[in-house]
Design a protein around this motif. Structure first.
Motif, PDB file in Angstrom:
ATOM      1  N   ILE A  68       0.902  -1.482   0.010  1.00  0.00           N
ATOM      2  CA  ILE A  68      -0.142  -0.141   0.112  1.00  0.00           C
ATOM      3  C   ILE A  68       0.837   1.289  -0.179  1.00  0.00           C
ATOM      4  N   SER A  69       1.890   1.059   0.772  1.00  0.00           N
ATOM      5  CA  SER A  69       2.859   2.224   0.772  1.00  0.00           C
ATOM      6  C   SER A  69       4.248   1.773   1.244  1.00  0.00           C
ATOM      7  N   ASP A  70       5.163   2.403   0.366  1.00  0.00           N
ATOM      8  CA  ASP A  70       6.643   1.974   0.986  1.00  0.00           C
ATOM      9  C   ASP A  70       6.701   2.710   2.286  1.00  0.00           C
ATOM     10  N   GLU A  71       6.204   3.533   3.056  1.00  0.00           N
ATOM     11  CA  GLU A  71       6.366   4.131   4.211  1.00  0.00           C
ATOM     12  C   GLU A  71       5.578   3.103   5.323  1.00  0.00           C
ATOM     13  N   ARG A 114      16.155   7.149  10.923  1.00  0.00           N
ATOM     14  CA  ARG A 114      15.450   8.330  10.687  1.00  0.00           C
ATOM     15  C   ARG A 114      14.721   8.152   9.314  1.00  0.00           C
ATOM     16  N   TYR A 115      15.284   7.465   8.320  1.00  0.00           N
ATOM     17  CA  TYR A 115      14.568   7.655   7.072  1.00  0.00           C
ATOM     18  C   TYR A 115      14.279   6.018   6.567  1.00  0.00           C
ATOM     19  N   ARG A 116      14.056   5.328   7.555  1.00  0.00           N
ATOM     20  CA  ARG A 116      13.226   4.043   7.126  1.00  0.00           C
ATOM     21  C   ARG A 116      11.753   4.324   7.231  1.00  0.00           C
ATOM     22  N   TYR A 117      10.982   3.076   7.296  1.00  0.00           N
ATOM     23  CA  TYR A 117       9.573   3.287   7.258  1.00  0.00           C
ATOM     24  C   TYR A 117       9.085   4.029   8.502  1.00  0.00           C
ATOM     25  N   ILE A 126      -2.265  -0.565  12.498  1.00  0.00           N
ATOM     26  CA  ILE A 126      -1.214   0.247  12.292  1.00  0.00           C
ATOM     27  C   ILE A 126      -0.454   0.741  13.475  1.00  0.00           C
ATOM     28  N   TYR A 127       0.765   0.481  13.465  1.00  0.00           N
ATOM     29  CA  TYR A 127       1.397   1.210  14.575  1.00  0.00           C
ATOM     30  C   TYR A 127       2.605   1.827  14.196  1.00  0.00           C
ATOM     31  N   LYS A 128       3.051   2.841  15.064  1.00  0.00           N
ATOM     32  CA  LYS A 128       4.244   3.663  14.534  1.00  0.00           C
ATOM     33  C   LYS A 128       5.275   3.235  15.675  1.00  0.00           C
TER      34      LYS A 128
END
Length: 257
Positions: A68-71, A114-117, A126-128
């Motif tokens: 769905i998203s690379d992030e 810092r620049y990973r998902y 969904i988690y952060k």
């Protein structure tokens, strides 16, 4: 006006000169026909939320494994390691690191992360990924940083990772797919690997654009291009020869003494 009066010898020669230039320039304009380019079709798939997760409205709309998203890690064909690690982290709640912080509580991501998902999709939720300096793990005035996960609202995450259709980094062909449903191009385009959002009838819709079909050119198209270029050069050279025979050079300078 009669044709013979319009096409005077001078005008006829000018037309022939233009034709010669066009034919001799075949190596320059034949590639612009894109005969050797593939035919690529792009389509869109709607992305929605259902209270806890982000998903495709119809899973069969996209090729299997399309993220769905690379992030958002584990939202498609992601590597096994990040998914396994984040799942283990969720079960154990926190994972200690060797990094330390001068103050307790929430801290910034580690420089290497810092620049990973930005988010992770586990068990339809969904988690952060977060970083917390454990107040109880203090040593020498420093606090040990531990990894953890924070549950997020899918609507907030979807808007965060999406890009507006009018964004400068959304190619015009991708914007056309979002608006119309599909498009064809004679070359591959850089499709953002994340949903594109668009306002429709006062509501926000999200679509993931993907490559649906690619048709490679005819295997002998290279030979065809060479033949077309050669066949354009032949009449160009012939016309140039004809024109050269019609040019007379007259010397009008003064007589030498």
């Amino acid at each position: 006006m009669p044709a013979d009066r319009f096409l005077t010898p001078l005008r006829r020669d000018a037309v022939l000169v233009l034709a010669v230039i066009g034919l001799l320039a075949a190596p320059l304009w034949v590639p612009t026909l894109h005969l050797s380019d593939p035919n690529v079709r792009y389509e869109r798939a709607e992305v929605v939320t259902n209270g806890t997760e982000i998903k495709y409205a119809t899973e069969t709309d996209v090729p299997s494994g399309t993220p769905i998203s690379d992030e958002i890690a584990c939202s498609g064909a992601w590597e096994t390691r990040p998914c396994a690690f984040e799942r283990l982290l969720l079960e154990n709640q926190t994972v200690p690191t060797r990094v330390q912080s001068a103050s307790p509580g929430k801290t910034e991501p580690l420089p290497t992360d810092r620049y990973r998902y930005q988010y992770v999709h586990i068990d339809d939720t969904i988690y952060k990924p977060t970083y917390v300096a454990n107040e109880s793990a203090r040593r020498g005035g420093m606090y040990r940083v531990e990894l953890s996960l924070k549950r997020m609202a899918p609507e907030e995450v979807l808007r965060s990772v999406s890009r507006p259709v009018s964004s400068d980094d959304v190619p015009s062909a991708v914007a056309e797919v979002v608006r119309s449903g599909d498009t064809r191009t004679s070359h591959a385009i850089a499709v953002p690997e994340t949903p594109i959002r668009i306002e429709e009838d006062g509501e926000t819709a999200y679509y993931r654009v993907y490559e649906a079909e690619r048709s490679d050119p005819w295997p002998r198209v290279g030979t065809l291009i060479s033949m077309l270029t050669f066949l354009a050069l032949l009449p160009g050279i012939w016309l140039l020869w004809r024109l050269s025979r019609r040019i007379d050079v007259t010397y009008v300078g003064g007589r030498r003494r």
